[in-house]
Design an enzyme around this catalytic site. Structure first.
Site, short mmCIF file in Angstrom:
data_model
loop_
_atom_site.label_atom_id
_atom_site.label_comp_id
_atom_site.label_asym_id
_atom_site.label_seq_id
_atom_site.Cartn_x
_atom_site.Cartn_y
_atom_site.Cartn_z
N ASN A 9 0.87 -1.18 0.00
CA ASN A 9 0.00 0.00 0.00
C ASN A 9 0.91 1.23 0.00
OD1 ASN A 9 -1.80 2.05 0.52
ND2 ASN A 9 -2.29 1.40 2.60
N TRP A 10 1.02 1.85 -1.18
CA TRP A 10 1.96 2.97 -1.29
C TRP A 10 1.39 4.25 -0.68
CZ3 TRP A 10 3.98 2.33 -7.08
CH2 TRP A 10 4.59 1.07 -7.18
N LYS A 11 0.15 4.23 -0.31
CA LYS A 11 -0.53 5.40 0.30
C LYS A 11 -0.32 6.64 -0.56
CE LYS A 11 0.12 3.30 4.78
NZ LYS A 11 0.15 3.44 6.21
N HIS A 95 -9.34 0.92 5.03
CA HIS A 95 -8.04 1.07 5.70
C HIS A 95 -8.21 1.97 6.91
CE1 HIS A 95 -3.93 2.34 6.47
NE2 HIS A 95 -3.56 1.22 5.86
N GLU A 97 -6.61 4.37 8.01
CA GLU A 97 -6.46 5.82 7.77
C GLU A 97 -7.74 6.39 7.18
OE1 GLU A 97 -2.81 5.35 5.62
OE2 GLU A 97 -1.85 4.78 7.50
N GLU A 167 -5.22 -5.21 10.71
CA GLU A 167 -4.20 -4.18 10.89
C GLU A 167 -4.46 -3.44 12.20
OE1 GLU A 167 -2.29 -3.00 6.98
OE2 GLU A 167 -4.08 -1.77 7.16
N GLY A 173 2.54 2.05 10.77
CA GLY A 173 3.46 3.18 10.59
C GLY A 173 4.17 3.59 11.87
N SER A 213 3.61 -2.35 10.37
CA SER A 213 5.07 -2.34 10.53
C SER A 213 5.75 -3.64 10.11
CB SER A 213 5.44 -1.96 11.97
OG SER A 213 4.99 -0.65 12.25
N GLY A 234 2.82 -1.12 4.35
CA GLY A 234 2.86 0.30 4.02
C GLY A 234 4.29 0.74 3.74
N GLY A 235 4.94 1.31 4.77
CA GLY A 235 6.27 1.90 4.60
C GLY A 235 7.27 1.03 3.86
C1 PEP Z 1 -0.67 -0.03 6.15
O1 PEP Z 1 -0.81 1.13 5.94
O2 PEP Z 1 -1.51 -0.81 5.71
C2 PEP Z 1 0.48 -0.45 6.94
C3 PEP Z 1 0.44 -1.64 7.45
O3 PEP Z 1 1.49 0.45 7.11
P1 PEP Z 1 2.97 0.13 7.71
O4 PEP Z 1 3.45 -1.14 7.08
O5 PEP Z 1 3.80 1.30 7.34
O6 PEP Z 1 2.79 -0.02 9.19
#
Ligand code: PEP
Length: 252
Positions: A9-11, A95, A97, A167, A173, A213, A234-235
């Site tokens: 997920n590049w957000k 998600h 967010e 999640e 994040g 994470s 994500g990251g």
């Molecule tokens: C996400 O946004 O779905 C996520 C899991 O982010 P991260 O891996 O950065 O915690």
């Protein structure tokens, strides 16, 4: 046997050039990971550019959100058919967010889930508790209520196509990853909810991803858990090597 799915997920990150470069980096390394399904979800404006890179490869394309209506006066929104039209096979829905920053409710996620399924897109439906909810021992209740609300009206046949992502909001994040035991406990609960609502056969086919994470160095032990069928990343999905390192963790 459920194939593992590693979804990036590049957000709201990358620009056109870096999105294309990232997709090329991932496509360049996929040969070693044929046993794993890989998916990238770039920002909507870059979907068409990334689609050019992943077309004909084993890397699938997904969007980060959509609207439930088919077309019409919904300024700024994108339909499932539009996403399919530019090459998407998947869409992330609900998600955290979107739930917590943009106020998306279970009812909205549910409408989107049903619309995605009707259009032939695989919805990746996200659920997860806040830190305060975990500390108040409300994790199971929160997950059950998001599960019921987000997946209302989904048939036994449809559920097999749905991907669920657990999640925990406190792990997204933050660098604070859930322990494999914490994650497995919720994944096993979700599998139980699926079995109760549908049947054992359908429940066994649903992929449940962990997100929060995940990186190459912690993916292996998370993905070794019996009910963890992949990761929503994500990251760490913004670097091709790191993302492919997570895929390596899924291969074992
Ligand atoms: C996400 O946004 O779905 C996520 C899991 O982010 P991260 O891996 O950065 O915690």
């Amino acid at each position: 046997m459920r194939r593992k799915l590693i979804a990036g997920n590049w957000k709201m990150n990358t620009d056109r050039a870096s999105a294309v470069a990232l997709a090329k980096g991932i496509v360049g390394g996929v040969d070693k990971y044929k046993a794993v399904d890989l998916l990238v979800c770039p920002p909507a404006v870059y979907l068409t550019f990334v689609a050019e890179v992943v077309r004909g490869t084993s890397v699938a394309l997904g969007a980060q959100n959509m609207y439930h209506e088919g077309n019409g006066a919904f300024t700024g929104e994108l339909s499932a058919a539009m996403l399919k039209d530019v090459g998407c096979s998947h869409v992330i829905l609900g998600h955290s967010e979107r739930r917590h920053i943009l106020g998306e409710t279970d009812a909205a996620v549910n409408k989107k889930t049903l619309a995605a399924l009707a259009a032939g897109l695989v919805p990746i439906v996200c659920v997860g508790e806040l830190l305060a909810e975990r500390e108040a021992n409300k994790t199971a209740a929160v997950i059950r209520s998001q599960f019921e609300g987000s997946l209302a009206g989904v048939s036994a046949e449809q559920i097999e196509k749905v991907v669920i992502a657990y999640e925990p909001v406190w792990a997204i994040g933050t660098g604070k990853v859930a322990t494999p035991q914490q994650a497995e406990e919720v994944h096993a609960d979700l599998r139980k909810l699926l079995t109760e609502r549908y049947n054992g056969q359908s429940a066994a086919k649903v992929r449940i991803l962990y997100g929060g994470s995940v990186k190459a160095s912690n993916a292996g032990e998370l993905l070794a858990q019996p009910n963890i069928d992949g990761a929503l990343v994500g990251g760490a999905s913004l670097k091709a090597d790191e993302f492919l390192g997570i895929a390596a963790g899924a291969v074992g």
